[in-house]
Every structure is written in structure tokens, then in C-alpha cells.
Design a protein around this motif. Structure first.
Motif, PDB file in Angstrom:
ATOM      1  N   THR A  46       0.783  -1.275   0.153  1.00 41.39           N
ATOM      2  CA  THR A  46       0.036  -0.030   0.028  1.00 41.39           C
ATOM      3  C   THR A  46       0.840   1.142  -0.024  1.00 41.39           C
ATOM      4  O   THR A  46       1.993   1.082   0.108  1.00 41.39           O
ATOM      5  CB  THR A  46      -0.960   0.153   1.346  1.00 41.39           C
ATOM      6  N   SER A  47       0.353   2.328  -0.171  1.00 42.50           N
ATOM      7  CA  SER A  47       1.071   3.609  -0.317  1.00 42.50           C
ATOM      8  C   SER A  47       1.223   4.095   1.234  1.00 42.50           C
ATOM      9  O   SER A  47       1.940   5.125   1.358  1.00 42.50           O
ATOM     10  CB  SER A  47       0.228   4.855  -1.080  1.00 42.50           C
ATOM     11  N   GLN A  48       0.837   3.392   2.206  1.00 40.46           N
ATOM     12  CA  GLN A  48       1.083   3.738   3.575  1.00 40.46           C
ATOM     13  C   GLN A  48       2.365   3.157   4.100  1.00 40.46           C
ATOM     14  O   GLN A  48       2.697   3.545   5.298  1.00 40.46           O
ATOM     15  CB  GLN A  48      -0.182   3.479   4.485  1.00 40.46           C
ATOM     16  N   ILE A  49       2.856   2.191   3.559  1.00 41.87           N
ATOM     17  CA  ILE A  49       4.104   1.411   3.875  1.00 41.87           C
ATOM     18  C   ILE A  49       5.350   2.858   3.851  1.00 41.87           C
ATOM     19  O   ILE A  49       5.543   3.079   2.778  1.00 41.87           O
ATOM     20  CB  ILE A  49       4.465   0.313   3.064  1.00 41.87           C
ATOM     21  N   ARG A  50       6.209   2.634   4.939  1.00 41.17           N
ATOM     22  CA  ARG A  50       7.316   3.636   4.975  1.00 41.17           C
ATOM     23  C   ARG A  50       8.660   2.812   5.164  1.00 41.17           C
ATOM     24  O   ARG A  50       8.480   1.607   5.547  1.00 41.17           O
ATOM     25  CB  ARG A  50       7.059   4.666   6.124  1.00 41.17           C
ATOM     26  N   ASP A  51       9.670   3.289   4.853  1.00 35.19           N
ATOM     27  CA  ASP A  51      10.935   2.810   4.812  1.00 35.19           C
ATOM     28  C   ASP A  51      11.266   2.674   6.452  1.00 35.19           C
ATOM     29  O   ASP A  51      10.571   3.598   7.505  1.00 35.19           O
ATOM     30  CB  ASP A  51      12.060   3.582   4.520  1.00 35.19           C
ATOM     31  N   GLY A  52      12.063   1.743   6.823  1.00 34.23           N
ATOM     32  CA  GLY A  52      12.482   1.604   8.384  1.00 34.23           C
ATOM     33  C   GLY A  52      13.377   2.620   8.640  1.00 34.23           C
ATOM     34  O   GLY A  52      13.940   3.452   7.971  1.00 34.23           O
ATOM     35  N   ALA A  53      13.314   3.130   9.999  1.00 30.23           N
ATOM     36  CA  ALA A  53      13.877   4.534  10.322  1.00 30.23           C
ATOM     37  C   ALA A  53      15.493   4.042  10.520  1.00 30.23           C
ATOM     38  O   ALA A  53      15.897   2.868  10.846  1.00 30.23           O
ATOM     39  CB  ALA A  53      13.281   4.632  11.976  1.00 30.23           C
ATOM     40  N   ALA A  54      16.161   4.867  10.004  1.00 27.47           N
ATOM     41  CA  ALA A  54      17.703   5.102  10.115  1.00 27.47           C
ATOM     42  C   ALA A  54      18.171   5.113  11.509  1.00 27.47           C
ATOM     43  O   ALA A  54      17.668   6.191  12.192  1.00 27.47           O
ATOM     44  CB  ALA A  54      18.240   6.038   9.149  1.00 27.47           C
ATOM     45  N   ALA A  55      19.230   4.265  11.922  1.00 28.72           N
ATOM     46  CA  ALA A  55      19.469   4.589  13.353  1.00 28.72           C
ATOM     47  C   ALA A  55      20.411   5.526  13.494  1.00 28.72           C
ATOM     48  O   ALA A  55      21.037   5.936  12.293  1.00 28.72           O
ATOM     49  CB  ALA A  55      20.455   3.281  13.861  1.00 28.72           C
ATOM     50  N   PRO A  56      20.407   6.458  14.569  1.00 21.78           N
ATOM     51  CA  PRO A  56      20.973   7.555  14.709  1.00 21.78           C
ATOM     52  C   PRO A  56      22.789   7.014  14.947  1.00 21.78           C
ATOM     53  O   PRO A  56      23.086   6.056  15.077  1.00 21.78           O
ATOM     54  CB  PRO A  56      21.074   8.114  16.206  1.00 21.78           C
ATOM     55  N   THR A  57      23.679   8.126  14.533  1.00 22.24           N
ATOM     56  CA  THR A  57      24.984   8.029  14.609  1.00 22.24           C
ATOM     57  C   THR A  57      25.688   7.674  15.747  1.00 22.24           C
ATOM     58  O   THR A  57      25.201   8.766  16.904  1.00 22.24           O
ATOM     59  CB  THR A  57      25.773   9.087  13.635  1.00 22.24           C
ATOM     60  N   LEU A  58      26.614   6.993  16.252  1.00 19.84           N
ATOM     61  CA  LEU A  58      27.043   6.761  17.531  1.00 19.84           C
ATOM     62  C   LEU A  58      28.273   7.522  17.456  1.00 19.84           C
ATOM     63  O   LEU A  58      29.394   7.431  16.732  1.00 19.84           O
ATOM     64  CB  LEU A  58      27.400   5.515  18.033  1.00 19.84           C
ATOM     65  N   ARG A  59      28.496   8.754  18.306  1.00 16.68           N
ATOM     66  CA  ARG A  59      29.656   9.839  18.619  1.00 16.68           C
ATOM     67  C   ARG A  59      30.112   9.756  19.823  1.00 16.68           C
ATOM     68  O   ARG A  59      29.729   9.548  20.764  1.00 16.68           O
ATOM     69  CB  ARG A  59      29.037  11.141  18.258  1.00 16.68           C
ATOM     70  N   ILE A  60      31.489   9.346  19.513  1.00 15.69           N
ATOM     71  CA  ILE A  60      32.463   9.157  20.818  1.00 15.69           C
ATOM     72  C   ILE A  60      33.479  10.310  20.812  1.00 15.69           C
ATOM     73  O   ILE A  60      33.985  10.552  19.874  1.00 15.69           O
ATOM     74  CB  ILE A  60      33.084   7.455  20.648  1.00 15.69           C
ATOM     75  N   ALA A  61      33.426  10.948  22.045  1.00 10.55           N
ATOM     76  CA  ALA A  61      34.114  12.220  22.063  1.00 10.55           C
ATOM     77  C   ALA A  61      35.392  11.635  22.826  1.00 10.55           C
ATOM     78  O   ALA A  61      35.471  10.853  23.758  1.00 10.55           O
ATOM     79  CB  ALA A  61      33.744  12.923  23.061  1.00 10.55           C
ATOM     80  N   VAL A  62      36.626  12.550  22.304  1.00  8.60           N
ATOM     81  CA  VAL A  62      38.051  11.882  22.617  1.00  8.60           C
ATOM     82  C   VAL A  62      38.639  13.399  22.895  1.00  8.60           C
ATOM     83  O   VAL A  62      38.356  14.400  22.095  1.00  8.60           O
ATOM     84  CB  VAL A  62      38.675  11.079  21.528  1.00  8.60           C
ATOM     85  N   PRO A  63      39.576  13.484  23.578  1.00  8.51           N
ATOM     86  CA  PRO A  63      40.594  14.720  23.520  1.00  8.51           C
ATOM     87  C   PRO A  63      41.181  15.251  22.287  1.00  8.51           C
ATOM     88  O   PRO A  63      41.371  14.515  21.297  1.00  8.51           O
ATOM     89  CB  PRO A  63      41.559  14.552  24.885  1.00  8.51           C
ATOM     90  N   VAL A  64      41.305  16.508  22.131  1.00  8.70           N
ATOM     91  CA  VAL A  64      41.921  16.847  21.029  1.00  8.70           C
ATOM     92  C   VAL A  64      43.439  16.489  21.040  1.00  8.70           C
ATOM     93  O   VAL A  64      43.999  16.717  22.050  1.00  8.70           O
ATOM     94  CB  VAL A  64      42.078  18.503  20.877  1.00  8.70           C
ATOM     95  N   GLY A  65      43.788  16.088  19.892  1.00 14.86           N
ATOM     96  CA  GLY A  65      45.243  15.284  19.636  1.00 14.86           C
ATOM     97  C   GLY A  65      45.461  14.219  19.628  1.00 14.86           C
ATOM     98  O   GLY A  65      46.459  13.333  19.927  1.00 14.86           O
ATOM     99  N   THR A  66      43.954  13.209  19.659  1.00 13.82           N
ATOM    100  CA  THR A  66      43.880  11.741  19.856  1.00 13.82           C
ATOM    101  C   THR A  66      44.307  11.129  18.308  1.00 13.82           C
ATOM    102  O   THR A  66      43.740  11.675  17.486  1.00 13.82           O
ATOM    103  CB  THR A  66      42.769  11.153  20.115  1.00 13.82           C
TER     104      THR A  66
END
Length: 497
Positions: free
Chosen positions: A188-208
Motif C-alpha cells: 500500500t502507499s502507507q508503507i514507509r521505510d524503516g527508520a535509520a539508526a542515529p550515529t554513535l559519536r564518541i568524544a575524545v580529547p583534541v590530539g588523539t
């Protein structure tokens, strides 16, 4: 009332009543079903006098303690050595990252579009047939829903982070998987795509520095905001249309996603995400590196010229991890050039045979790789300041000979003490004579010193210091002269670069 009192039920504990020792801190009581039914019958009496008589019924008192709830992450998961010796782990860590899997597609079927039967009236036949509004591409082909893309894993440089200790507490990072197609059955026209998962962002100090474990180099996050994609999420599965064999030829003209046999169901499944083991190495981003023996006064220098507040004490190895401070620009350069600032890094003290593991070792010397200028801090009141200066330079040479090729300044500290006042001038003259002349170091010599290997070179084969300054950081003597020499050396280095 007497008859009612005679029929009053009397509670008798059943044989199922017992005390269970759940643990040393909690005692539980179990009642059988009959005991609870007796309590329910007691509540059914409406006479207030009957309820008063129940106050004299025998009761069982139980002493108990509430067991404390344990945290979701017990402290036992944190290595004891990490808490006791954080200076050994703050600049290097190995983590495992896994991107999210792609979401699954769906096996759909086209809706049945039957022709109107002969029994229907002419009025019904004249009504226009409703066309299904499917999503179509520019060429008219059907657009079928797809599973959501799995979450990627990104590592980025964050100015608010100063070490990698937080990553030791959690060694595995998993991104979320993509969403599945939210329907099964008829297209049907009501079927939607699956939701894209969010990006996992890992913070590290400057100079890594990010690289694969025992593998290739990936990225150097030397500036705030730098980021790198280390694991890519899986692609979502496609959707297929299941049709009878006699109708496939017609449907193929609309879309190529037609399931021909059961083996095509593999295309519906989402692809797995990437998984890697990464080694993160922190190299402090600083313009000036402070080196010297323990208790030479490096932390006092940093606190005197910047707003940093390092630990200062009268015992060796007070500094266990590098401390950073920001040096203001030179006001004499003018309003448009006043922003010529520099970052100072105070490193732990070096001792003789540090390359053999004595003291704190020498692994922290990796933080000098980004520096443009070195400042050797020497205790002028020590027993043998000249030998102390040679000891530090020798440890630098054995770790990385290129460190001795960089411009550097020598600062004789604690000249306010009587022992240093008597000899600091002679010490400065002797230190200035160690090494080659800076003006002649770039020209090849007749003896062929330019062909000497780094192992054959001695301290006298490397350049001399740009300047030797005497100061007392505690009494704030000679600080302005030292800052003038540091700023002048940085300007010369930037012009030559």
C-alpha cells in the motif's frame, strides 16, 4: 451478638508459614494461600465490635532489614590499577566499536484488482475505478520500502575532554540497528521505510590518534571538531513482491524486486555493521613543552605565567599527567597581532635511566611530538645542575633524537637561593657552550658530521640553546625576560616554517 461472637473465626498459622533466610541482610516471610484468605474474611465483617475484637488476636513480629540495591555498574568492573595509577592509562586505550545492523525489508504482495462482475449494475460500472497511489520513480517504476540504515560510529575531538580515562570504563561501543519495514502483507502507499539508526559519536580529547589495533593509521584528530568515521552501519534490506508465476512477467515491468524463489529472501535481511578494535593514543597539542628533572619547578612556571593550577609540592613526581596552560599574546606586538598565543605543556619529571622504566618511565614523552619549542627547566640550587641538564637531554635523545633538533631554551630556576646566586652565571656559560652553533649547524662540516647516524651523535653534535635565562618562579624574578625569549623563539620558528 453472642452468636456472632461464637462464630468469629480464629486465625491459626498454617504449616506453610516459615521464615526464609534470603541473605545475611534480608529475612523474608512466606504465607500460604489459606493465611491470605483468612485475612480477606476478616475484612468482610461489617460490625465495628467484631473488628475491635481482632485487635487482641495473636500476631507474629518479624525483624527484617532492607537489602541495599546494587548499582547497575558495580565498581568491581573498573580495574583497581586504573583508580590507583591513572597516569599509566590516561593517554592510551583500546576499544571495540560495532556499527548497527541494517533493518529488514518485507515480502509484500500486490493487491487484487478484479474486474467488475456481470451482476453489478450499470451505475456501478460507470463509476471510475480507483487507482492505487503507489510511490513511483521518474521512469514509472515502483519504489518499494527498504529497511533502515544501521547506525555509524564516529570519533570526534572535543575540547572539553582532557584524557582517555573515561573510555577505560567501557571498552565496547555498539551503535543501534536500523528499523524494519513497518508492515507485512499487501503493498500500500502507507508503507514507509524503516527508520535509520542515529550515529554513535564518541568524544575524545583534541590530539588523539586513531588507528586499528596493531594495524594501519586512520586519523589524527589534531583540531577541535575533527571527526572520522571508524565503522559504517549496515545497509537495510530491500522489499520483494511475491506474485504467482503467471503474473510475474507483468509485475517485472513495474519493478525488478520480484521474488522468484525462497533463496531471494536473503535480500530482505539487513546487512551487518562493521566491527573493529581501535587503539587510541593521545598526543597533547601544545606549542611549548616543559621538561626537566622532578622538582625543578616546571609546574611552578606553568602556574606563574598561565591560569593553570597544577599540583605543586616539595616532593618528587608531583606531576603525574601533563598539565596544559594558555600563554597570552605579546602586548608589544600591537592590537592586530596580540592574538599570538601559545599552549604550554608541563610534563612529568625525567630521571636517569628513565628509558629502563625507572621513575615514571618515558612514555609520556610522546606528548612532545607536536611541540614547536622546548623549555629545559634546571634547578640552579641542585648539587650538580650541569649533570641534571645532560641527564634530561640524554633521555630525550634515547627516546627520539629529533627532539634535540628542535629549538629550545634553558631556564635556571631558584636563583633566589644563596647556593644558586653564587654559581648561576658560570652554569649558564657552561650550558651555552654545549652543542653546535645554531648559525653553523645548517652548513656541512669538513669532518663529515652530517653523515653521522643518530646513534653515533653525542650531545655536542646537536644545536645549542637559543638562550639561557635565570629566573625564580616562586619569587617572580626574571619571568618577563623568559616570556620574551619564548615568544621570540616561537616567532622565528613560525617564520622558518
Amino acid at each position: 451478638m453472642a452468636a456472632a461472637t461464637a462464630t468469629m473465626p480464629v486465625w491459626k498459622p498454617s504449616s506453610a508459614l516459615r521464615l526464609d533466610a534470603v541473605s545475611s541482610e534480608f529475612v523474608g516471610v512466606r504465607f500460604s494461600r489459606d493465611d491470605f484468605m483468612w485475612r480477606r474474611r476478616c475484612n468482610c465483617f461489617s460490625d465495628t465490635k467484631l473488628r475491635r475484637n481482632f485487635r487482641f488476636l495473636p500476631c507474629l513480629a518479624v525483624k527484617s532489614k532492607v537489602a541495599p540495591v546494587k548499582d547497575s555498574e558495580p565498581t568491581s568492573s573498573i580495574p583497581a590499577s586504573l583508580i590507583r595509577e591513572p597516569h599509566k592509562y590516561f593517554d592510551q586505550v583500546v576499544i571495540t566499536v560495532r556499527a548497527g545492523d541494517g533493518g529488514h525489508g518485507a515480502v509484500l504482495s500486490m493487491p487484487n484488482q478484479r474486474a467488475p462482475s456481470k451482476s453489478q449494475g450499470q451505475a456501478d460500472q460507470k463509476e471510475p475505478r480507483k487507482k492505487s497511489s503507489y510511490k513511483r520513480d521518474s521512469d514509472g517504476s515502483l519504489i518499494l520500502p527498504m529497511g533502515g540504515h544501521g547506525g555509524d560510529v564516529v570519533i570526534f575531538a572535543d575540547e572539553s575532554k582532557d584524557s582517555l580515562l573515561e573510555l577505560h570504563r567501557k571498552s565496547r561501543y555498539n551503535a543501534k540497528r536500523g528499523g524494519n519495514v513497518d508492515a507485512m502483507g499487501t503493498l500500500t502507499s502507507q508503507i514507509r521505510d524503516g527508520a535509520a539508526a542515529p550515529t554513535l559519536r564518541i568524544a575524545v580529547p583534541v590530539g588523539t590518534v586513531v588507528k586499528r589495533k596493531k594495524g594501519k593509521f586512520i586519523a589524527d584528530l589534531a583540531k577541535p571538531g575533527d571527526e572520522v568515521l571508524v565503522a559504517r552501519g549496515g545497509q537495510g534490506g530491500i522489499s520483494l513482491i511475491e506474485m504467482p508465476a503467471y503474473r510475474r512477467k507483468r509485475v517485472i515491468n513495474l519493478t525488478t524486486n520480484v521474488m522468484r524463489d525462497d533463496s531471494d529472501k536473503v535480500l530482505v535481511l539487513g546487512q551487518p555493521g562493521e566491527e573493529f578494535s581501535l587503539e587510541l593514543i593521545l598526543r597533547v597539542v601544545a606549542d611549548v613543552g616543559l621538561v626537566g628533572l622532578p622538582n625543578a619547578g616546571k609546574s611552578t612556571l606553568l602556574a606563574a605565567v598561565t591560569l593553570a593550577k597544577p599540583d605543586i609540592a616539595d616532593y618528587p613526581f608531583t606531576t603525574l599527567m601533563p598539565n596544559l596552560g594558555r600563554l597570552d599574546g605579546d602586548p608589544s606586538l600591537g592590537p592586530l597581532e596580540y592574538s599570538s598565543q601559545a599552549t604550554l605543556a608541563d610534563l612529568p619529571g625525567l630521571i636517569k635511566d628513565a628509558h629502563l622504566g625507572k621513575g615514571l618511565g618515558r612514555n609520556f614523552l610522546r606528548h612532545l611530538r607536536r611541540t614547536r619549542l622546548l623549555v629545559h627547566v634546571v634547578d640552579a640550587a641542585a648539587e650538580d645542575p650541569l649533570n641534571d641538564y645532560r641527564t634530561v637531554k640524554e633521555e630525550l635523545r634515547m627516546y627520539n633524537p629529533s627532539y634535540l633538533e628542535r629549538p629550545y631554551i634553558v631556564v635556571l630556576n631558584k636563583i633566589d637561593l644563596p647556593k644558586a646566586q653564587e654559581r648561576w652565571a658560570s652554569i649558564a656559560q657552561e650550558i651555552s657552550a654545549i652543542g653546535k652553533n645554531n648559525e653553523l649547524s645548517d652548513t656541512p662540516s669538513e669532518e663529515g658530521d652530517e653523515f653521522l647516524s643518530e646513534r653515533e651523535k653525542q650531545l655536542e653534535d646537536y644545536p645549542r640553546p637559543l638562550a639561557v635565562v635565570s629566573a625564580s618562579f616562586l619569587m617572580r624574578i626574571g619571568i618577563e625576560e623568559m616570556l620574551k625569549e619564548i615568544r621570540s623563539a616561537l616567532v622565528k620558528e613560525s617564520e622558518s616554517a
